[in-house]
Design an enzyme around this catalytic site. Structure first.
Site, PDB file in Angstrom:
ATOM      1  N   HIS A   1       0.849   5.170   1.274  1.00 41.00           N
ATOM      2  CA  HIS A   1       0.214   6.169   2.135  1.00 41.00           C
ATOM      3  C   HIS A   1       0.251   7.513   1.413  1.00 41.00           C
ATOM      4  O   HIS A   1       1.303   7.912   0.905  1.00 41.00           O
ATOM      5  CB  HIS A   1       1.004   6.345   3.444  1.00 41.00           C
ATOM      6  CG  HIS A   1       1.027   5.145   4.335  1.00 41.00           C
ATOM      7  ND1 HIS A   1       0.240   5.028   5.454  1.00 41.00           N
ATOM      8  CD2 HIS A   1       1.762   4.003   4.282  1.00 41.00           C
ATOM      9  CE1 HIS A   1       0.480   3.882   6.063  1.00 41.00           C
ATOM     10  NE2 HIS A   1       1.403   3.232   5.372  1.00 41.00           N
TER      11      HIS A   1
ATOM     12  N   HIS B   1       0.831  -1.211   0.000  1.00 43.12           N
ATOM     13  CA  HIS B   1       0.000   0.000   0.000  1.00 43.12           C
ATOM     14  C   HIS B   1       0.859   1.252   0.000  1.00 43.12           C
ATOM     15  O   HIS B   1       1.946   1.273   0.580  1.00 43.12           O
ATOM     16  CB  HIS B   1      -0.960   0.035   1.198  1.00 43.12           C
ATOM     17  CG  HIS B   1      -0.290  -0.181   2.519  1.00 43.12           C
ATOM     18  ND1 HIS B   1       0.084  -1.426   2.973  1.00 43.12           N
ATOM     19  CD2 HIS B   1       0.080   0.690   3.492  1.00 43.12           C
ATOM     20  CE1 HIS B   1       0.643  -1.310   4.162  1.00 43.12           C
ATOM     21  NE2 HIS B   1       0.675  -0.035   4.494  1.00 43.12           N
TER      22      HIS B   1
HETATM   23  P1  AMP Z   1       1.872   0.166   7.418  1.00 45.55           P
HETATM   24  O1  AMP Z   1       2.536   0.396   8.738  1.00 45.55           O
HETATM   25  O2  AMP Z   1       2.539   0.884   6.296  1.00 45.55           O
HETATM   26  O3  AMP Z   1       1.660  -1.314   7.137  1.00 45.55           O
HETATM   27  O4  AMP Z   1       0.440   0.854   7.533  1.00 45.55           O
HETATM   28  C1  AMP Z   1      -0.732   0.184   7.838  1.00 45.55           C
HETATM   29  C2  AMP Z   1      -1.794   1.237   8.025  1.00 45.55           C
HETATM   30  O5  AMP Z   1      -3.065   0.588   8.020  1.00 45.55           O
HETATM   31  C3  AMP Z   1      -1.696   1.997   9.345  1.00 45.55           C
HETATM   32  O6  AMP Z   1      -1.477   3.386   9.074  1.00 45.55           O
HETATM   33  C4  AMP Z   1      -3.034   1.739  10.020  1.00 45.55           C
HETATM   34  O7  AMP Z   1      -3.553   2.868  10.683  1.00 45.55           O
HETATM   35  C5  AMP Z   1      -3.923   1.340   8.847  1.00 45.55           C
HETATM   36  N1  AMP Z   1      -5.056   0.493   9.214  1.00 45.55           N
HETATM   37  C6  AMP Z   1      -5.050  -0.576  10.046  1.00 45.55           C
HETATM   38  N2  AMP Z   1      -6.294  -1.103  10.131  1.00 45.55           N
HETATM   39  C7  AMP Z   1      -7.092  -0.366   9.325  1.00 45.55           C
HETATM   40  C8  AMP Z   1      -8.478  -0.409   8.979  1.00 45.55           C
HETATM   41  N3  AMP Z   1      -9.303  -1.343   9.480  1.00 45.55           N
HETATM   42  N4  AMP Z   1      -8.958   0.538   8.149  1.00 45.55           N
HETATM   43  C9  AMP Z   1      -8.138   1.489   7.632  1.00 45.55           C
HETATM   44  N5  AMP Z   1      -6.820   1.577   7.906  1.00 45.55           N
HETATM   45  C10 AMP Z   1      -6.296   0.666   8.736  1.00 45.55           C
END
Ligand code: AMP
Ligand code: ZN
Length: 140
Positions: free
Chosen positions: A105, A103
């Protein structure tokens, strides 16, 4: 692996097994708000197929993610009146990846939001810069 993974949080979001606040979707990409935003409007751009990180995601899909991130950057900046935008992709645990489904950001930034950039650890030692460049170039 490019099908949905049963235990993957983002696959569940894409399959609507877990709710999300959707911003956009097309054939290959799903875009939704991060539940725990760095700033209001922080958005995630996710391939619909399950690829773990940048190494395995097909280049074509990465390009589509980036195209959408560009358009989204302008939309988020306009909608939130942000002063700037960070695009970030964490790959593997050591780099801060918590969800093992690739993903991007897209994070709106404000002049007074209190976040700072990472800081360089130290300058290179004599010869070290060329040495590491050679190592990278050899496998590039
Ligand atoms: P990463 O650390 O790059 O893997 O980022 C994962 C992101 O997913 C974090 O910023 C979380 O806040 C986000 N996240 C986790 N659970 C959910 C959810 N149910 N809906 C939307 N975002 C989420
Ligand atoms: Zn997944």
């Amino acid at each position: 692996m490019n099908t949905h993974m049963p235990d993957c949080l983002f696959c569940k979001i894409i399959k609507r097994e877990i709710p999300s606040t959707k911003i956009y979707e097309d054939r290959n990409i799903f875009v939704f708000l991060d539940i725990n935003p760095v700033n209001i409007g922080h958005t995630l751009v996710v391939p619909k197929d399950h690829w773990e990180n940048i190494y395995t995601t097909p280049t074509k899909i990465l390009c589509e993610m980036m195209e959408i991130a560009k358009q989204l950057s302008i939309a988020i900046k306009t909608a939130t009146k942000a002063d700037g935008i960070n695009i970030e992709m964490n790959n593997e645990k050591a780099a801060g990846q918590l969800v093992s489904h690739a993903h991007l950001h897209v994070v709106p930034r404000f002049g007074d939001d209190g976040f700072t950039h990472w800081h360089g650890k130290r300058p290179y030692n004599e010869g070290e810069m060329q040495e590491v460049a050679d190592k990278i170039i050899r496998v590039f």
